[in-house]
Design a protein around this motif. Structure first.
Motif, short mmCIF file in Angstrom:
data_model
loop_
_atom_site.label_atom_id
_atom_site.label_comp_id
_atom_site.label_asym_id
_atom_site.label_seq_id
_atom_site.Cartn_x
_atom_site.Cartn_y
_atom_site.Cartn_z
N ASP A 89 0.84 -1.20 0.00
CA ASP A 89 0.00 0.00 0.00
C ASP A 89 0.88 1.25 0.00
O ASP A 89 1.52 1.58 1.01
CB ASP A 89 -0.90 -0.02 1.23
CG ASP A 89 -1.90 1.13 1.25
OD1 ASP A 89 -1.77 2.07 0.43
OD2 ASP A 89 -2.81 1.12 2.10
N LEU A 90 0.91 1.95 -1.12
CA LEU A 90 1.75 3.14 -1.24
C LEU A 90 1.28 4.28 -0.34
O LEU A 90 2.09 5.11 0.07
CB LEU A 90 1.79 3.61 -2.69
CG LEU A 90 2.52 2.69 -3.67
CD1 LEU A 90 2.41 3.24 -5.09
CD2 LEU A 90 3.99 2.53 -3.29
N ASN A 91 0.00 4.34 -0.04
CA ASN A 91 -0.50 5.40 0.83
C ASN A 91 0.12 5.33 2.22
O ASN A 91 0.40 6.34 2.85
CB ASN A 91 -2.03 5.33 0.92
CG ASN A 91 -2.69 5.65 -0.40
OD1 ASN A 91 -2.26 6.55 -1.12
ND2 ASN A 91 -3.73 4.92 -0.75
N LYS A 92 0.32 4.12 2.69
CA LYS A 92 0.95 3.93 4.01
C LYS A 92 2.39 4.40 4.00
O LYS A 92 2.91 4.88 5.02
CB LYS A 92 0.87 2.44 4.39
CG LYS A 92 1.41 2.10 5.75
CD LYS A 92 1.27 0.61 6.03
CE LYS A 92 1.94 0.22 7.35
NZ LYS A 92 1.87 -1.25 7.58
N LEU A 93 3.05 4.31 2.85
CA LEU A 93 4.45 4.69 2.74
C LEU A 93 4.63 6.20 2.85
O LEU A 93 5.73 6.70 3.15
CB LEU A 93 5.04 4.19 1.43
CG LEU A 93 6.56 4.16 1.28
CD1 LEU A 93 7.21 3.30 2.34
CD2 LEU A 93 6.96 3.67 -0.11
#
Length: 229
Positions: free
Chosen positions: A112-116
């Protein structure tokens, strides 16, 4: 928001296939690796992508330009290998936002790129994955076998980064992030890690990796994940 695909490698472990085909165009379960990656970024709303190409770059560009992938592509071409840090530095002229994503060119994942985006200058890390089976012992007796377990106490670099443009001044013209810029940032307290557990992640670096990746795509229903909205 932009993303950089580091797709300039030779793919030496995939010879003789890569004698004729650049590694980004190697097909994995219906799509070339680079198309999986482009659709992965599209999944998270990232439609401006910089492709760092080197070996057989003309084939990569010709293929991508023949497709209607629904993204805006720019190309940073390496005439000589620059390493991951050098490739980002060369491509930095296309970066016009404060932060950007980077992915190594042989990775398929559902991270999940949003978490990054929790911190600038973050790297995705996953539990260390051993390629060997583990033997559990009780003294000298074998209790059980465990096939290719995740080592939950150890974390490995997943090859996906969320970086701030401030990092650009610390990049060498030639060299790898892992051995140049990241050690400096970590010693300066400016590098973060975001942990991902139980995710689909596979690096394609050999024929065996290709076979395992196709099986994982099927079992994880990865195609449905990538193309669902």
């Amino acid at each position: 928001m932009k993303a950089i695909l580091l797709s300039g490698g030779f793919g030496k472990r995939l010879k003789p296939l890569t004698d004729y085909l650049p590694k980004p165009l190697i097909p994995i379960y219906n799509y070339p690796i680079i198309e999986w990656q482009i659709h992965y970024f599209k999944k998270f709303g990232i439609n401006d992508i910089i492709v760092c190409a080197g070996y057989k770059a003309d084939q990569v560009i010709k293929h991508l330009e023949s497709k209607n992938l629904g993204v805006h592509l720019e190309y940073s071409i390496e005439t000589d290998p620059l390493g991951t840090a050098g490739a980002i530095k060369k491509a930095s002229k296309y970066i016009d936002a404060e932060n950007f994503f980077v992915i190594n060119g042989d990775i398929l994942t559902d991270i999940d790129l949003n978490k990054l985006k929790t911190h600038s200058n973050s790297i995705a890390v996953i539990p260390l994955r051993t390629s060997f089976g583990i033997v559990h012992l009780n003294g000298t007796k074998v209790e059980r076998f465990e096939e290719k377990p995740e080592m939950s106490d150890y974390w490995m670099n997943a090859g996906i980064y969320y970086l701030n443009t401030d990092i650009l001044k610390h990049l060498p013209k030639n060299g790898n992030l892992e051995s140049t810029t990241f050690p400096f940032l970590s010693q300066s307290g400016m590098l973060y890690a975001v942990k991902y557990d139980r995710v689909f992640w596979k690096s394609v670096d050999s024929y065996k990796d290709m076979e395992e990746c196709e099986l994982l795509i099927k079992t994880n229903k990865y195609e449905k994940f990538i193309f669902s909205r």
